[in-house]
Design a protein around this motif. Sequence first.
Motif, short mmCIF file in Angstrom:
data_model
loop_
_atom_site.label_atom_id
_atom_site.label_comp_id
_atom_site.label_asym_id
_atom_site.label_seq_id
_atom_site.Cartn_x
_atom_site.Cartn_y
_atom_site.Cartn_z
N MET A 1 30.53 162.22 14.70
CA MET A 1 30.22 160.81 14.74
C MET A 1 30.59 160.17 13.41
SD MET A 1 26.70 160.30 16.94
CE MET A 1 25.64 160.42 15.57
N PHE A 2 30.84 158.87 13.48
CA PHE A 2 31.16 158.08 12.30
C PHE A 2 30.06 157.07 12.05
CE2 PHE A 2 35.47 159.03 14.01
CZ PHE A 2 35.91 159.80 12.96
N GLU A 3 30.06 156.50 10.87
CA GLU A 3 29.12 155.42 10.57
C GLU A 3 29.80 154.35 9.74
OE1 GLU A 3 26.99 157.36 6.64
OE2 GLU A 3 25.75 156.77 8.33
N LYS A 4 29.28 153.15 9.87
CA LYS A 4 29.74 152.00 9.09
C LYS A 4 28.57 151.04 8.95
CE LYS A 4 34.13 151.94 7.93
NZ LYS A 4 34.56 151.75 6.57
N GLN A 5 28.61 150.19 7.93
CA GLN A 5 27.60 149.16 7.79
C GLN A 5 27.94 148.00 8.70
OE1 GLN A 5 27.60 149.10 3.36
NE2 GLN A 5 25.39 149.07 3.67
N GLY A 6 26.89 147.36 9.23
CA GLY A 6 27.06 146.23 10.13
C GLY A 6 25.84 145.32 10.06
N ALA A 7 25.51 144.71 11.16
CA ALA A 7 24.37 143.81 11.23
C ALA A 7 23.07 144.57 10.97
CB ALA A 7 24.32 143.14 12.59
N THR A 8 22.12 143.93 10.35
CA THR A 8 20.82 144.53 10.08
C THR A 8 19.96 144.48 11.34
OG1 THR A 8 20.93 143.89 7.77
CG2 THR A 8 18.74 144.37 8.65
N VAL A 9 19.31 145.61 11.65
CA VAL A 9 18.43 145.72 12.82
C VAL A 9 17.04 146.09 12.35
CG1 VAL A 9 18.02 146.95 14.97
CG2 VAL A 9 20.36 146.39 14.29
N ASN A 10 16.03 145.39 12.87
CA ASN A 10 14.62 145.66 12.56
C ASN A 10 13.97 146.30 13.77
OD1 ASN A 10 14.25 144.16 9.91
ND2 ASN A 10 15.12 142.58 11.21
N LEU A 11 13.21 147.36 13.55
CA LEU A 11 12.48 148.03 14.62
C LEU A 11 11.12 148.44 14.07
CD1 LEU A 11 12.56 149.15 17.54
CD2 LEU A 11 13.36 151.30 16.55
N GLY A 12 10.09 147.66 14.39
CA GLY A 12 8.78 147.92 13.80
C GLY A 12 8.87 147.74 12.30
N GLY A 13 8.53 148.75 11.53
CA GLY A 13 8.63 148.69 10.08
C GLY A 13 9.94 149.21 9.54
N ALA A 14 10.84 149.67 10.43
CA ALA A 14 12.12 150.22 10.00
C ALA A 14 13.19 149.14 10.00
CB ALA A 14 12.54 151.36 10.93
N VAL A 15 14.05 149.18 8.98
CA VAL A 15 15.15 148.23 8.84
C VAL A 15 16.38 149.01 8.40
CG1 VAL A 15 15.98 146.17 7.64
CG2 VAL A 15 13.54 146.43 8.11
N ASN A 16 17.52 148.76 9.07
CA ASN A 16 18.73 149.45 8.66
C ASN A 16 19.96 148.64 9.07
OD1 ASN A 16 20.60 151.42 7.83
ND2 ASN A 16 19.23 153.07 8.46
N ASN A 17 20.98 148.73 8.24
CA ASN A 17 22.25 148.05 8.55
C ASN A 17 23.39 149.06 8.72
OD1 ASN A 17 22.48 148.78 5.88
ND2 ASN A 17 23.38 146.86 5.21
N TRP A 18 23.06 150.33 8.89
CA TRP A 18 24.05 151.36 9.16
C TRP A 18 24.11 151.60 10.66
CZ3 TRP A 18 27.53 153.34 5.89
CH2 TRP A 18 27.32 153.14 4.53
N TRP A 19 25.33 151.77 11.18
CA TRP A 19 25.56 152.00 12.60
C TRP A 19 26.34 153.28 12.77
CZ3 TRP A 19 24.83 148.23 16.72
CH2 TRP A 19 24.13 147.11 16.31
#
Length: 72
Positions: A1-19
């Motif tokens: 799998m690969f990853e890249k930064q993108g839009a920020t996603v919030n899920l409960g108390g978790a926040v991440n902009n890596w996809w």
Amino acid sequence: MFEKQGATVNLGGAVNNWWASTLADNGKWGWVPEVYFSGGDNYEDDRGLYMPGDVACVWPCSGQTPTAPWRA
């Protein structure tokens, strides 16, 4: 799998902009926000994934499709 930064996603108390690229149940490649991964800190990438240079953005960019890992 690969990853890249993108839009920020919030899920409960978790926040991440890596996809991460993933193969869906329908056999098509797409992107999933790493906020759905277990463990890790907010805005932390997954160290086990590759970061390809040919994908400029992940979402909401159109026309950008992750390459299957065996074709990288």
